[in-house]
Motif scaffolding. Sequence first.
Motif, PDB file in Angstrom:
ATOM      1  N   ASN A 230      -7.549  18.028   5.855  1.00 12.16           N
ATOM      2  CA  ASN A 230      -7.682  17.829   4.580  1.00 12.16           C
ATOM      3  C   ASN A 230      -6.016  17.325   4.508  1.00 12.16           C
ATOM      4  N   LEU A 231      -5.661  16.603   3.065  1.00 11.42           N
ATOM      5  CA  LEU A 231      -4.236  16.388   2.674  1.00 11.42           C
ATOM      6  C   LEU A 231      -2.996  17.320   2.665  1.00 11.42           C
ATOM      7  N   GLU A 232      -3.565  18.321   2.322  1.00  8.63           N
ATOM      8  CA  GLU A 232      -2.538  19.667   2.943  1.00  8.63           C
ATOM      9  C   GLU A 232      -1.472  19.744   4.210  1.00  8.63           C
ATOM     10  N   ARG A 233      -2.822  19.819   5.009  1.00 10.55           N
ATOM     11  CA  ARG A 233      -2.372  19.829   6.008  1.00 10.55           C
ATOM     12  C   ARG A 233      -1.549  18.387   7.074  1.00 10.55           C
ATOM     13  N   LEU A 234      -2.115  17.903   6.141  1.00  8.51           N
ATOM     14  CA  LEU A 234      -1.809  16.592   7.180  1.00  8.51           C
ATOM     15  C   LEU A 234       0.135  16.086   6.746  1.00  8.51           C
ATOM     16  N   GLU A 235       0.765  17.215   5.124  1.00  9.96           N
ATOM     17  CA  GLU A 235       1.271  16.994   5.110  1.00  9.96           C
ATOM     18  C   GLU A 235       2.265  17.752   5.839  1.00  9.96           C
ATOM     19  N   ASP A 236       1.449  19.089   6.552  1.00 12.03           N
ATOM     20  CA  ASP A 236       2.206  20.237   7.073  1.00 12.03           C
ATOM     21  C   ASP A 236       3.012  19.374   8.224  1.00 12.03           C
ATOM     22  N   LEU A 237       1.967  18.901   8.864  1.00 17.69           N
ATOM     23  CA  LEU A 237       2.163  18.383   9.935  1.00 17.69           C
ATOM     24  C   LEU A 237       3.257  17.126  10.203  1.00 17.69           C
TER      25      LEU A 237
ATOM     26  N   LYS B 128       0.562  -1.148  -0.022  1.00 18.24           N
ATOM     27  CA  LYS B 128       0.057  -0.235   0.218  1.00 18.24           C
ATOM     28  C   LYS B 128       0.473   0.908   0.323  1.00 18.24           C
ATOM     29  N   THR B 129       0.309   2.262  -0.207  1.00 19.58           N
ATOM     30  CA  THR B 129       0.602   4.133  -0.464  1.00 19.58           C
ATOM     31  C   THR B 129       0.860   4.743   0.486  1.00 19.58           C
ATOM     32  N   ARG B 130       2.161   5.196   1.340  1.00 19.19           N
ATOM     33  CA  ARG B 130       1.847   6.470   1.471  1.00 19.19           C
ATOM     34  C   ARG B 130       0.486   7.373   2.163  1.00 19.19           C
ATOM     35  N   GLN B 131      -0.079   7.709   0.666  1.00 21.04           N
ATOM     36  CA  GLN B 131      -1.450   8.293   0.152  1.00 21.04           C
ATOM     37  C   GLN B 131      -2.757   7.950   0.485  1.00 21.04           C
ATOM     38  N   ASP B 132      -2.026   6.212   0.844  1.00 18.83           N
ATOM     39  CA  ASP B 132      -3.802   5.123   1.693  1.00 18.83           C
ATOM     40  C   ASP B 132      -3.587   5.729   3.202  1.00 18.83           C
ATOM     41  N   VAL B 133      -2.571   5.524   3.737  1.00 19.62           N
ATOM     42  CA  VAL B 133      -2.501   5.744   4.951  1.00 19.62           C
ATOM     43  C   VAL B 133      -2.964   7.688   5.140  1.00 19.62           C
ATOM     44  N   PHE B 134      -2.494   8.334   4.671  1.00 17.62           N
ATOM     45  CA  PHE B 134      -2.565   9.736   4.419  1.00 17.62           C
ATOM     46  C   PHE B 134      -4.579   9.789   4.406  1.00 17.62           C
TER      47      PHE B 134
ATOM     48  N   LYS C  26      -3.993  -5.339   5.221  1.00 16.63           N
ATOM     49  CA  LYS C  26      -4.168  -6.725   4.863  1.00 16.63           C
ATOM     50  C   LYS C  26      -4.797  -6.930   3.254  1.00 16.63           C
ATOM     51  N   GLY C  27      -4.594  -5.556   2.898  1.00 18.30           N
ATOM     52  CA  GLY C  27      -4.607  -5.826   1.794  1.00 18.30           C
ATOM     53  C   GLY C  27      -6.054  -5.233   1.565  1.00 18.30           C
ATOM     54  N   LYS C  28      -6.700  -4.820   1.469  1.00 19.69           N
ATOM     55  CA  LYS C  28      -7.748  -4.106   1.552  1.00 19.69           C
ATOM     56  C   LYS C  28      -7.637  -2.605   1.016  1.00 19.69           C
ATOM     57  N   SER C  29      -8.624  -2.073   0.556  1.00 18.15           N
ATOM     58  CA  SER C  29      -8.716  -0.765  -0.376  1.00 18.15           C
ATOM     59  C   SER C  29      -9.406   0.291   0.481  1.00 18.15           C
ATOM     60  N   VAL C  30      -8.280   1.521   0.342  1.00 17.47           N
ATOM     61  CA  VAL C  30      -8.822   2.381   0.896  1.00 17.47           C
ATOM     62  C   VAL C  30     -10.481   2.965   1.013  1.00 17.47           C
ATOM     63  N   THR C  31     -11.096   2.342  -0.995  1.00 19.90           N
ATOM     64  CA  THR C  31     -12.190   2.489  -0.580  1.00 19.90           C
ATOM     65  C   THR C  31     -13.598   1.297  -0.054  1.00 19.90           C
ATOM     66  N   ASP C  32     -12.704   0.352   0.238  1.00 19.65           N
ATOM     67  CA  ASP C  32     -13.271  -1.177   0.780  1.00 19.65           C
ATOM     68  C   ASP C  32     -13.440  -0.486   2.054  1.00 19.65           C
ATOM     69  N   ILE C  33     -12.285   0.216   2.822  1.00 20.34           N
ATOM     70  CA  ILE C  33     -12.606   0.156   4.654  1.00 20.34           C
ATOM     71  C   ILE C  33     -13.298   1.595   5.049  1.00 20.34           C
TER      72      ILE C  33
END
Length: 118
Positions: free
Chosen positions: A42-49, A26-32, A105-112
């Motif tokens: 938001n994703l920009e704020r997560l990057e800043d933090l 999976k990717t960093r973006q998935d975790v974000f 465990k292999g699930k996608s962000v959308t599925d989760i």
Amino acid sequence: MSHRIYNMSFHEVFQALIAKAERKGKTRQDVFDLTSWLTGYNLERLEDLFASDITYGDFFRQAPHYTPFRVNITGKICGVQIETIEDPLMQEIRRLDRLVDWLAKGKSVTDIIGKYQV
């Protein structure tokens, strides 16, 4: 009660979550994306933090808007039922752990998200 993880660096703990996901393809973006859904950052704020010196506890304390669906995130994490954790801050931390576990465990962000957004 103050747990040690509350004072740990957000960057360090979050990097460990990213590494866990990446080991499973999976990717960093998935975790974000999951973190953004859970906390309202938001994703920009997560990057800043991620680049800041904020503690893990403060990251959760300052979350802009938790999803109301988070109460559907149940189950065991580290041998403890999430819904029985009395400390609200620890409960939020464990909810994110649970989401990243599903990702690993292999699930996608959308599925989760779909699993809990009912």
